[in-house]
Every structure is written in C-alpha cells, then in structure tokens.
Write an enzyme that holds these catalytic residues in place. Structure first.
Site, PDB file in Angstrom:
ATOM      1  N   ASN A 138       0.876  -1.180   0.000  1.00 35.97           N
ATOM      2  CA  ASN A 138       0.000   0.000   0.000  1.00 35.97           C
ATOM      3  C   ASN A 138       0.910   1.226   0.000  1.00 35.97           C
ATOM      4  O   ASN A 138       1.467   1.591   1.030  1.00 35.97           O
ATOM      5  CB  ASN A 138      -0.897  -0.031   1.249  1.00 35.97           C
ATOM      6  N   LYS A 158       0.139   4.253  -0.405  1.00 41.97           N
ATOM      7  CA  LYS A 158      -0.496   5.478   0.123  1.00 41.97           C
ATOM      8  C   LYS A 158      -0.133   6.654  -0.780  1.00 41.97           C
ATOM      9  O   LYS A 158       0.010   6.473  -1.991  1.00 41.97           O
ATOM     10  CB  LYS A 158      -0.075   5.698   1.587  1.00 41.97           C
ATOM     11  N   HIS A 183      -9.665   1.465   4.479  1.00 48.52           N
ATOM     12  CA  HIS A 183      -8.410   1.631   5.225  1.00 48.52           C
ATOM     13  C   HIS A 183      -8.647   2.597   6.388  1.00 48.52           C
ATOM     14  O   HIS A 183      -9.429   3.548   6.260  1.00 48.52           O
ATOM     15  CB  HIS A 183      -7.312   2.163   4.291  1.00 48.52           C
ATOM     16  N   GLU A 203      -7.058   4.989   7.466  1.00 52.94           N
ATOM     17  CA  GLU A 203      -6.830   6.408   7.144  1.00 52.94           C
ATOM     18  C   GLU A 203      -8.042   7.005   6.430  1.00 52.94           C
ATOM     19  O   GLU A 203      -8.351   8.176   6.596  1.00 52.94           O
ATOM     20  CB  GLU A 203      -5.548   6.548   6.312  1.00 52.94           C
ATOM     21  N   GLU A 217      -5.923  -4.524  10.533  1.00 52.39           N
ATOM     22  CA  GLU A 217      -4.870  -3.543  10.766  1.00 52.39           C
ATOM     23  C   GLU A 217      -5.164  -2.760  12.040  1.00 52.39           C
ATOM     24  O   GLU A 217      -5.944  -1.801  12.015  1.00 52.39           O
ATOM     25  CB  GLU A 217      -4.796  -2.561   9.595  1.00 52.39           C
ATOM     26  N   GLY A 244       2.131   2.472  10.815  1.00 48.55           N
ATOM     27  CA  GLY A 244       3.115   3.550  10.672  1.00 48.55           C
ATOM     28  C   GLY A 244       3.791   3.937  11.976  1.00 48.55           C
ATOM     29  O   GLY A 244       4.503   4.934  12.046  1.00 48.55           O
TER      30      GLY A 244
HETATM   31  P1  PGA Z   1       2.556   0.448   7.743  1.00 48.15           P
HETATM   32  O1  PGA Z   1       1.112   0.681   7.069  1.00 48.15           O
HETATM   33  O2  PGA Z   1       3.068  -0.845   7.184  1.00 48.15           O
HETATM   34  O3  PGA Z   1       3.367   1.627   7.298  1.00 48.15           O
HETATM   35  O4  PGA Z   1       2.339   0.388   9.207  1.00 48.15           O
HETATM   36  C1  PGA Z   1       0.228  -0.377   6.868  1.00 48.15           C
HETATM   37  C2  PGA Z   1      -1.058   0.121   6.253  1.00 48.15           C
HETATM   38  O5  PGA Z   1      -1.528   1.189   6.659  1.00 48.15           O
HETATM   39  O6  PGA Z   1      -1.633  -0.519   5.349  1.00 48.15           O
END
Ligand code: PGA
Length: 253
Positions: A9, A11, A97, A99, A169, A175
C-alpha cells in the site's frame, strides 16, 4: 489451499518515476511464487495503468486501487468510481483503510456501498478493519472489529464473501513501528475467521484470506505470516523499499 498475499500500500508516496523504478526492482528480483501466493501493488490512481502494464507479463502480481468512491457515477468532482477502475483492467481495491475511516469519515455503511460497487464491477475488495489504541485499552477490540465486519460485509451472499480479502490492521500499529505480537495477530485473526464462520459457515470462513497490517517489516514478516490464520500482509512503509518488500514477499508461506 487458502491464498497467501503480500499487498503493498503505497499510500500518497512516490513520484510516478520512483514508482516505476520500485516496480522494476521488485519484479526484477524474479521471486518464484507458488500457485496460492500472490502480490498486490495498491498504487495511487494516476499510476494504475503503468502498474498494470508493468505486471502484465508476470504471474501472481497485480495492480490494485487504494480506494474507490461509494457512488456509481455522477457529479462528484475529483472522485473515482469502481466502474472506472474496472475499465482500466484493475481487479483489486482496498476498501475502508483506517486512514480513509479517520480522515475522510468513512463509516461502515458507506463501506458496505463500496464493497457492493466493487463486486458489481468484478473487483475484489481488500476490506480493512481494526481497532484504535483507545478501544484496545478498554478490551473491547473483538466486539468493535466484529461490528465492522458485520455492518459492511454481512449483507453479502455466500458467493461474494468467499471472494473477499480481509485485512486486520490495528490502528495503533500502522506507521508507528509498533507491530502486534504474533499472539495478538493470531488471536484476532482466528476470532475474525470465527465471526465469518458464524454467518457463512466454517468452509467459507476457511477460504477467506486474512492479512495482517501495521508495521510489517522485512524482519518480522516471516514470524507474523507463520501464524496459522495470518495469510500475508498489507504493508505500507516497508513496501516503498524494494529490498524490504522483496523479503516480505519471500516470507509468504
Ligand atoms: P505500515 O502501514 O506498514 O506503514 O504500518 C500499513 C497500512 O496502513 O496498510
């Protein structure tokens, strides 16, 4: 055999040229994948066609969208529909997701509409669920995550749910460099599978891949993916570095 998936991903990261280079480097590693294993690249909308053409000669590598809008078509300036994504030859889309849930106020009802539009246009949703730190601290994560599944997916008939991909998740691990322990991941994945089984039965629940996401790295992927109910990962940060993502793909079981 249940599918095992390494999903990148990106982003809102990388320029077009950087994205192209990253794909070249990863595909150039010529990783041999077993028939039940595959890799997804969820890239920004403007890179979907480039990604599709990069992977088209490959087996087991596919482009994916990071999102789609929850309406079919119309006056929604700046939005992209599931039909448009399908018309590019893209067959996977991340839905819900954390976010999107947090910054764009996407709720379970809106996500149910997105899931339906994806299926209508032959796109497999990678449906994300997961609890915040606040919820985990109160110990109500199972109830919370089960409601996310029920509210957005349980209207689906059997023939659709069996094609879905779920990604668990925990928001507190995304993150942050704070990965769930293998015990925490396995416990939640087993629980999610039991939630699916409660509505659709064990046979179908056994077929649904459940990916773990949240600080999956080259050095923890193997351990996480070795859990019996963890069927790969949805990877943000570490999917932007070719050497790291190559290791993550190789960690699929
Ligand atoms: P990350 O993100 O691996 O940077 O923690 C995962 C995601 O949000 O899909």
């Amino acid at each position: 055999m249940r599918k095992q998936i390494a999903a990148a991903n990106w982003k809102m990261n990388l320029t077009y040229q950087q994205g192209e280079k990253l794909l070249d480097d990863i595909l150039g590693a010529k990783i041999e994948l077993a028939p039940h294993q595959f890799t997804l690249f969820a890239v920004p909308y403007p890179y979907l066609l480039m990604t599709r053409s990069e992977v088209q000669e490959e087996q087991h590598y596919y482009a994916a969208s990071q999102n789609c809008y929850h309406k079919k078509s119309g006056a929604y300036t700046g939005e992209v529909s599931a039909e448009m994504i399908h018309s590019l030859g893209i067959n996977y889309c991340i839905v819900g997701h954390s976010e999107r849930r947090e910054y764009f106020s996407e709720n379970n009802a809106v996500l149910a509409e997105k899931v339906d539009l994806c299926f209508e246009h032959f796109i497999t949703p990678v449906f994300c669920c997961g609890e915040s730190l606040e919820i985990r601290e109160t110990g109500t994560q199972n109830h919370y995550v089960a409601a996310q599944l029920k509210d957005s997916l349980f209207h689906l008939p059997e023939e659709k749910i069996k094609d879905i991909i779920i990604a668990y998740e925990p928001v507190w691990a995304i993150g942050t460099g704070k990965t769930a322990t293998t015990e925490q991941a396995q416990e939640m994945h087993r629980f999610l599978r039991s939630v699916v089984a409660s509505k659709y039965g064990e046979t179908i629940a056994d077929q649904v891949p459940i990916l773990y996401g949240g600080s999956v790295k080259a050095n923890n992927a193997k351990e996480l993916f070795s859990c019996p109910d963890v069927d790969g990962g949805l990877v943000g940060g570490a999917s932007l570095v070719s050497a790291d993502f190559i290791e993550i793909i190789k960690a699929l079981k």
